[in-house]
Motif scaffolding. Structure first.
Motif, PDB file in Angstrom:
ATOM      1  N   MET A  54       0.833  -1.169   0.000  1.00  0.00           N
ATOM      2  CA  MET A  54       0.000   0.000   0.000  1.00  0.00           C
ATOM      3  C   MET A  54       0.883   1.238   0.000  1.00  0.00           C
ATOM      4  SD  MET A  54      -3.422   0.221   2.237  1.00  0.00           S
ATOM      5  CE  MET A  54      -3.492   1.736   3.115  1.00  0.00           C
ATOM      6  N   GLN A  55       0.503   2.237  -0.772  1.00  0.00           N
ATOM      7  CA  GLN A  55       1.262   3.474  -0.844  1.00  0.00           C
ATOM      8  C   GLN A  55       0.937   4.377   0.338  1.00  0.00           C
ATOM      9  OE1 GLN A  55       0.598   5.349  -4.618  1.00  0.00           O
ATOM     10  NE2 GLN A  55       0.677   3.422  -5.717  1.00  0.00           N
ATOM     11  N   LYS A  56       1.814   5.330   0.595  1.00  0.00           N
ATOM     12  CA  LYS A  56       1.577   6.308   1.652  1.00  0.00           C
ATOM     13  C   LYS A  56       0.547   7.333   1.188  1.00  0.00           C
ATOM     14  CE  LYS A  56       6.096   5.984   3.740  1.00  0.00           C
ATOM     15  NZ  LYS A  56       7.278   6.683   4.233  1.00  0.00           N
ATOM     16  N   PHE A  57      -0.177   7.892   2.166  1.00  0.00           N
ATOM     17  CA  PHE A  57      -1.149   8.942   1.868  1.00  0.00           C
ATOM     18  C   PHE A  57      -1.251   9.856   3.080  1.00  0.00           C
ATOM     19  CE2 PHE A  57      -3.468   5.281   3.492  1.00  0.00           C
ATOM     20  CZ  PHE A  57      -4.195   5.830   4.528  1.00  0.00           C
ATOM     21  N   ASN A  58      -1.725  11.069   2.855  1.00  0.00           N
ATOM     22  CA  ASN A  58      -1.996  12.004   3.940  1.00  0.00           C
ATOM     23  C   ASN A  58      -3.375  11.693   4.500  1.00  0.00           C
ATOM     24  OD1 ASN A  58       0.370  13.585   3.511  1.00  0.00           O
ATOM     25  ND2 ASN A  58      -0.638  14.481   1.740  1.00  0.00           N
ATOM     26  N   HIS A  59      -3.539  11.897   5.808  1.00  0.00           N
ATOM     27  CA  HIS A  59      -4.820  11.682   6.470  1.00  0.00           C
ATOM     28  C   HIS A  59      -5.226  12.993   7.117  1.00  0.00           C
ATOM     29  CE1 HIS A  59      -7.530  10.429   9.748  1.00  0.00           C
ATOM     30  NE2 HIS A  59      -7.887   9.480   8.908  1.00  0.00           N
ATOM     31  N   VAL A  60      -6.422  13.494   6.770  1.00  0.00           N
ATOM     32  CA  VAL A  60      -6.909  14.766   7.297  1.00  0.00           C
ATOM     33  C   VAL A  60      -8.255  14.541   7.962  1.00  0.00           C
ATOM     34  CG1 VAL A  60      -7.616  17.116   6.695  1.00  0.00           C
ATOM     35  CG2 VAL A  60      -5.760  16.024   5.434  1.00  0.00           C
ATOM     36  N   ASN A  61      -8.393  15.002   9.213  1.00  0.00           N
ATOM     37  CA  ASN A  61      -9.681  14.982   9.901  1.00  0.00           C
ATOM     38  C   ASN A  61     -10.423  16.259   9.557  1.00  0.00           C
ATOM     39  OD1 ASN A  61      -9.448  12.519  11.320  1.00  0.00           O
ATOM     40  ND2 ASN A  61      -8.164  13.499  12.844  1.00  0.00           N
ATOM     41  N   ALA A  62     -11.521  16.150   8.856  1.00  0.00           N
ATOM     42  CA  ALA A  62     -12.319  17.331   8.509  1.00  0.00           C
ATOM     43  C   ALA A  62     -13.052  17.824   9.750  1.00  0.00           C
ATOM     44  CB  ALA A  62     -13.311  16.992   7.407  1.00  0.00           C
ATOM     45  N   GLY A  63     -13.075  19.132   9.939  1.00  0.00           N
ATOM     46  CA  GLY A  63     -13.758  19.719  11.083  1.00  0.00           C
ATOM     47  C   GLY A  63     -15.211  20.055  10.805  1.00  0.00           C
ATOM     48  N   SER A  64     -15.586  20.037   9.521  1.00  0.00           N
ATOM     49  CA  SER A  64     -16.963  20.327   9.123  1.00  0.00           C
ATOM     50  C   SER A  64     -17.197  19.736   7.735  1.00  0.00           C
ATOM     51  CB  SER A  64     -17.216  21.839   9.096  1.00  0.00           C
ATOM     52  OG  SER A  64     -16.482  22.435   8.042  1.00  0.00           O
ATOM     53  N   PHE A  65     -18.468  19.662   7.353  1.00  0.00           N
ATOM     54  CA  PHE A  65     -18.762  19.174   6.005  1.00  0.00           C
ATOM     55  C   PHE A  65     -18.275  20.164   4.952  1.00  0.00           C
ATOM     56  CE2 PHE A  65     -21.888  16.650   8.405  1.00  0.00           C
ATOM     57  CZ  PHE A  65     -21.508  15.393   7.981  1.00  0.00           C
ATOM     58  N   ASP A  66     -18.355  21.450   5.262  1.00  0.00           N
ATOM     59  CA  ASP A  66     -17.843  22.457   4.325  1.00  0.00           C
ATOM     60  C   ASP A  66     -16.341  22.286   4.121  1.00  0.00           C
ATOM     61  OD1 ASP A  66     -20.320  23.615   3.913  1.00  0.00           O
ATOM     62  OD2 ASP A  66     -20.025  25.187   5.419  1.00  0.00           O
ATOM     63  N   GLU A  67     -15.616  22.048   5.209  1.00  0.00           N
ATOM     64  CA  GLU A  67     -14.166  21.839   5.093  1.00  0.00           C
ATOM     65  C   GLU A  67     -13.862  20.580   4.285  1.00  0.00           C
ATOM     66  OE1 GLU A  67     -10.179  21.089   7.807  1.00  0.00           O
ATOM     67  OE2 GLU A  67     -12.100  21.360   8.808  1.00  0.00           O
ATOM     68  N   LYS A  75     -15.541  11.159   9.858  1.00  0.00           N
ATOM     69  CA  LYS A  75     -16.030  10.740  11.168  1.00  0.00           C
ATOM     70  C   LYS A  75     -15.678  11.733  12.277  1.00  0.00           C
ATOM     71  CE  LYS A  75     -14.139   6.731  10.434  1.00  0.00           C
ATOM     72  NZ  LYS A  75     -13.608   5.395  10.665  1.00  0.00           N
ATOM     73  N   ALA A  76     -14.731  12.623  12.045  1.00  0.00           N
ATOM     74  CA  ALA A  76     -14.328  13.595  13.068  1.00  0.00           C
ATOM     75  C   ALA A  76     -15.228  14.839  13.084  1.00  0.00           C
ATOM     76  CB  ALA A  76     -12.871  14.015  12.829  1.00  0.00           C
ATOM     77  N   ILE A  77     -16.137  14.949  12.129  1.00  0.00           N
ATOM     78  CA  ILE A  77     -17.006  16.132  12.032  1.00  0.00           C
ATOM     79  C   ILE A  77     -18.024  16.105  13.175  1.00  0.00           C
ATOM     80  CG2 ILE A  77     -18.756  17.294  10.629  1.00  0.00           C
ATOM     81  CD1 ILE A  77     -17.299  16.186   8.152  1.00  0.00           C
ATOM     82  N   PRO A  78     -18.091  17.197  13.952  1.00  0.00           N
ATOM     83  CA  PRO A  78     -19.072  17.250  15.046  1.00  0.00           C
ATOM     84  C   PRO A  78     -20.505  17.031  14.528  1.00  0.00           C
ATOM     85  CG  PRO A  78     -17.515  19.074  15.217  1.00  0.00           C
ATOM     86  CD  PRO A  78     -17.267  18.397  13.889  1.00  0.00           C
TER      87      PRO A  78
END
Length: 87
Positions: free
Chosen positions: A1-14, A55-58
Motif C-alpha cells: 500500500m502506498q503512503k497517503f496524507n490523512h486529514v480529519n475534517a472539522g466540518s462538512f464544508d471543510e 467521522k471527526a465532524i461534530p
C-alpha cells in the motif's frame, strides 16, 4: 500500500473544500466504506494522495431528539438508531 496524507475534517464544508481542491486526488473516508481495502486491491485507477476523514465532524454520528421527531447524523450507527424509543 502506498503512503497517503490523512486529514480529519472539522466540518462538512471543510471536507467538501478539501475534496474539491484536491483535483480528484483525495477520497472521503467514513463509516461503511472500505476505502483501504479498495486501495490495497488496486481497484481505483489512481491512488489517493489524501484521505479526508468525515467521522471527526461534530454531529456526524449524533441523535438529536426534537418535539415529535429525531435528527439523525449521517454517521450514526444503526444499533444506536434501533435503541430509540418507538423503534
Amino acid at each position: 500500500m502506498q503512503k497517503f496524507n490523512h486529514v480529519n475534517a472539522g466540518s462538512f464544508d471543510e471536507a467538501c473544500e478539501l475534496l474539491k481542491k484536491s483535483g480528484g486526488r483525495a477520497q472521503p473516508l467514513s463509516g461503511g466504506t472500505d476505502l483501504l481495502g479498495v486501495c490495497k486491491d488496486h481497484i481505483l485507477e489512481d491512488y489517493p494522495e489524501t484521505v479526508v476523514n468525515l467521522k471527526a465532524i461534530p454531529g456526524y454520528a449524533s441523535i438529536e431528539e426534537r418535539a415529535d421527531s429525531y435528527v439523525i447524523g449521517a454517521g450514526t450507527k444503526l444499533k444506536d438508531v434501533a435503541q430509540l424509543d418507538g423503534c
